[in-house]
Design a protein around this motif. Structure first.
Motif, short mmCIF file in Angstrom:
data_model
loop_
_atom_site.label_atom_id
_atom_site.label_comp_id
_atom_site.label_asym_id
_atom_site.label_seq_id
_atom_site.Cartn_x
_atom_site.Cartn_y
_atom_site.Cartn_z
N GLU A 20 0.83 -1.20 0.00
CA GLU A 20 0.00 0.00 0.00
C GLU A 20 0.86 1.26 0.00
OE1 GLU A 20 -2.97 0.15 3.10
OE2 GLU A 20 -3.11 2.33 2.91
N SER A 49 -7.95 -0.52 4.02
CA SER A 49 -7.10 0.56 4.50
C SER A 49 -7.25 1.80 3.62
CB SER A 49 -5.64 0.10 4.53
OG SER A 49 -4.82 1.16 4.93
N LYS A 58 -7.07 11.37 4.14
CA LYS A 58 -5.64 11.23 3.80
C LYS A 58 -5.45 11.08 2.30
CE LYS A 58 -4.35 11.29 8.06
NZ LYS A 58 -3.63 12.41 8.62
N VAL A 148 0.79 4.09 8.24
CA VAL A 148 0.67 5.16 9.25
C VAL A 148 2.01 5.45 9.93
CG1 VAL A 148 -0.45 5.83 11.42
CG2 VAL A 148 -1.76 4.61 9.66
N PRO A 227 1.06 5.63 22.45
CA PRO A 227 -0.23 5.64 21.75
C PRO A 227 -1.10 4.44 22.09
CG PRO A 227 1.58 5.23 20.21
CD PRO A 227 2.20 5.56 21.52
N VAL A 237 0.69 -6.34 16.94
CA VAL A 237 1.86 -6.84 16.18
C VAL A 237 1.62 -8.29 15.75
CG1 VAL A 237 4.29 -7.52 16.47
CG2 VAL A 237 3.54 -5.26 17.20
N1 3HC Z 1 -4.45 5.33 5.72
C1 3HC Z 1 -3.96 6.53 5.98
N2 3HC Z 1 -3.95 7.11 7.20
C2 3HC Z 1 -4.50 6.41 8.20
C3 3HC Z 1 -5.05 5.14 8.00
C4 3HC Z 1 -5.00 4.60 6.70
N3 3HC Z 1 -5.48 3.40 6.44
N4 3HC Z 1 -5.51 4.69 9.17
C5 3HC Z 1 -5.27 5.63 10.06
N5 3HC Z 1 -4.65 6.68 9.49
C6 3HC Z 1 -4.21 7.90 10.13
C7 3HC Z 1 -5.36 8.64 10.76
O1 3HC Z 1 -5.99 9.50 9.84
C8 3HC Z 1 -4.68 9.38 11.86
O2 3HC Z 1 -4.00 10.51 11.31
P1 3HC Z 1 -4.00 11.94 12.06
O3 3HC Z 1 -3.25 11.70 13.36
O4 3HC Z 1 -3.27 12.83 11.12
O5 3HC Z 1 -5.44 12.26 12.27
C9 3HC Z 1 -3.61 8.41 12.33
O6 3HC Z 1 -3.36 7.55 11.21
C10 3HC Z 1 -4.06 7.57 13.51
O7 3HC Z 1 -5.21 6.80 13.12
P2 3HC Z 1 -6.52 6.48 14.01
O8 3HC Z 1 -7.03 7.74 14.57
O9 3HC Z 1 -7.43 5.66 13.20
O10 3HC Z 1 -6.02 5.52 15.09
P3 3HC Z 1 -5.43 5.78 16.48
O11 3HC Z 1 -5.22 7.20 16.82
O12 3HC Z 1 -6.26 4.93 17.35
O13 3HC Z 1 -3.97 5.12 16.30
C11 3HC Z 1 -2.34 3.52 15.80
C12 3HC Z 1 -3.83 3.81 15.88
C13 3HC Z 1 -1.71 4.27 14.66
C14 3HC Z 1 -2.21 2.03 15.57
C15 3HC Z 1 -1.69 3.98 17.15
O14 3HC Z 1 -2.37 3.41 18.22
C16 3HC Z 1 -0.23 3.60 17.25
O15 3HC Z 1 0.64 4.25 16.68
N6 3HC Z 1 0.04 2.52 18.00
C17 3HC Z 1 1.39 2.02 18.18
C18 3HC Z 1 1.79 1.25 16.96
C19 3HC Z 1 3.19 0.75 17.04
O16 3HC Z 1 3.89 0.88 18.05
N7 3HC Z 1 3.63 0.10 15.95
C20 3HC Z 1 4.92 -0.50 15.89
C21 3HC Z 1 4.80 -1.95 16.20
S1 3HC Z 1 6.35 -2.77 16.13
C22 3HC Z 1 6.49 -3.31 14.56
O17 3HC Z 1 5.64 -3.15 13.73
C23 3HC Z 1 7.76 -4.00 14.21
C24 3HC Z 1 7.57 -5.45 13.97
O18 3HC Z 1 8.78 -5.95 13.43
C25 3HC Z 1 7.23 -6.23 15.20
#
Ligand code: 3HC
Length: 284
Positions: A20, A49, A58, A148, A227, A237
């Motif tokens: 994506e 998504s 977005k 994101v 967050p 994850v």
């Molecule tokens: N397309 C584009 N933008 C999107 C989207 C999509 N499909 N879905 C959400 N967004 C945007 C929203 O518009 C929002 O943007 P804004 O802040 O500018 O308004 C932002 O992303 C946050 O979205 P939501 O409001 O829907 O969701 P939340 O505020 O509840 O956040 C989350 C959800 C982004 C998952 C947040 O909780 C977060 O960052 N959590 C931690 C995630 C993390 O730590 N990830 C790393 C994991 S480790 C890993 O992946 C490594 C692996 O190897 C294990």
């Protein structure tokens, strides 16, 4: 070389997110998984998504349609032949990944092409050595949800050509709009080397009866401005991924903080993998 044609191997949680990101950045993207069912599930995940992206303002509907039009789904690895960048995001199984790299090496025709792995913790050098072009292999690690999270980790193995890592850094910034960081080819790289012991500490705290999952999560969200709390994050994850990553860091370093908690192993054995199966520590 300007990278315009990309490929993604695997369209699970990470592969579909990476595909994506690439399609939204304007690249032609071929996404390959091993079965029609897996491909259909990946396409559905991306469409969902995109719908959320439009809903959140977005992207416009036209941008969504154009990005969808740049995506091709297939079960044939041979469709990677003309790709300039291929990102492997198959399951965290070293033998499967090595086989994919060996096959890609035989299929991808452009000698300047770059072969990358999205592995969370496995040594990049082992995938590089499965090819005849180890200097053009590196790690490009995205974070969930890939569309994101702004970060990518760029991991050079001991034989990655410096210009290959430099090119991917420029590409990550200028084309993908991501924030790249560089890591040596060490277990867990930078982020998982720090994150996995943290998630495992939280699971051990829960396992020992020290606190409830809700209070552990509320503590880190409201006390430290994370967050999402660590128990919920482990679910997001994928508990199987957390287990694989922790085990692989532990096997190489012996760091007790990365040793998977028994509760985590039992949940994975029981098919409770978190958000992707609808049940983990929480119901999703
Ligand atoms: N397309 C584009 N933008 C999107 C989207 C999509 N499909 N879905 C959400 N967004 C945007 C929203 O518009 C929002 O943007 P804004 O802040 O500018 O308004 C932002 O992303 C946050 O979205 P939501 O409001 O829907 O969701 P939340 O505020 O509840 O956040 C989350 C959800 C982004 C998952 C947040 O909780 C977060 O960052 N959590 C931690 C995630 C993390 O730590 N990830 C790393 C994991 S480790 C890993 O992946 C490594 C692996 O190897 C294990």
């Amino acid at each position: 070389m300007t990278i315009e044609r990309a490929g993604v191997i695997g369209c699970g949680l990470m592969g579909s997110g990476i595909a994506e990101v690439l399609a939204r950045a304007g690249l032609s993207v071929v996404v390959r998984d091993i079965s029609d069912e897996a491909v259909a599930a990946g396409r559905k995940r991306i469409e969902k998504s995109f719908a959320k992206g439009v809903e959140r303002g977005k992207m416009t509907e036209q941008e969504r349609d154009e990005a969808l039009g740049r995506l091709t789904f297939t079960t044939e690895l041979s469709a990677m032949a003309d790709r300039q960048l291929v990102i492997e995001a198959a399951s965290e199984n070293e033998d499967i990944k090595k086989k994919i790299f060996a096959e890609l090496d035989a299929i991808v025709t452009d000698e300047q092409a770059i072969l990358a792995s999205n592995t969370s913790s496995m040594p990049i050098i082992r995938f590089a050595q499965a090819t005849s072009r180890p200097e053009r292999v590196l790690g490009l690690h995205f974070f969930n949800p890939a569309p994101v999270q702004p970060l990518v980790e760029i991991i050079s193995s001991v034989v990655t050509a410096p210009e290959v890592a430099d090119q991917i850094e420029t590409f990550s910034t200028q084309v993908l709009g991501k924030t790249p960081i560089r890591s040596d080819d060490r277990p867990g790289f930078i982020v998982n080397a720090l994150l996995i012991p943290f998630l495992f500490s939280a699971i051990r705290m829960l396992e020992s009866g020290h606190a409830s999952k809700e209070d552990i999560d509320t503590g880190m969200v409201n006390g430290c401005a994370h967050p999402m709390g660590p128990i919920k994050l482990a679910d997001m994850v994928g508990l199987d991924t957390c287990l694989f990553v922790g085990q692989s860091i532990y096997d190489e370093t012996g760091d007790p903080a990365a040793k998977p908690p028994v509760l985590l192993s039992r949940m994975v054995d029981g098919g409770l993998l978190g958000a992707k199966t609808g049940k983990g520590f929480y119901d999703w």
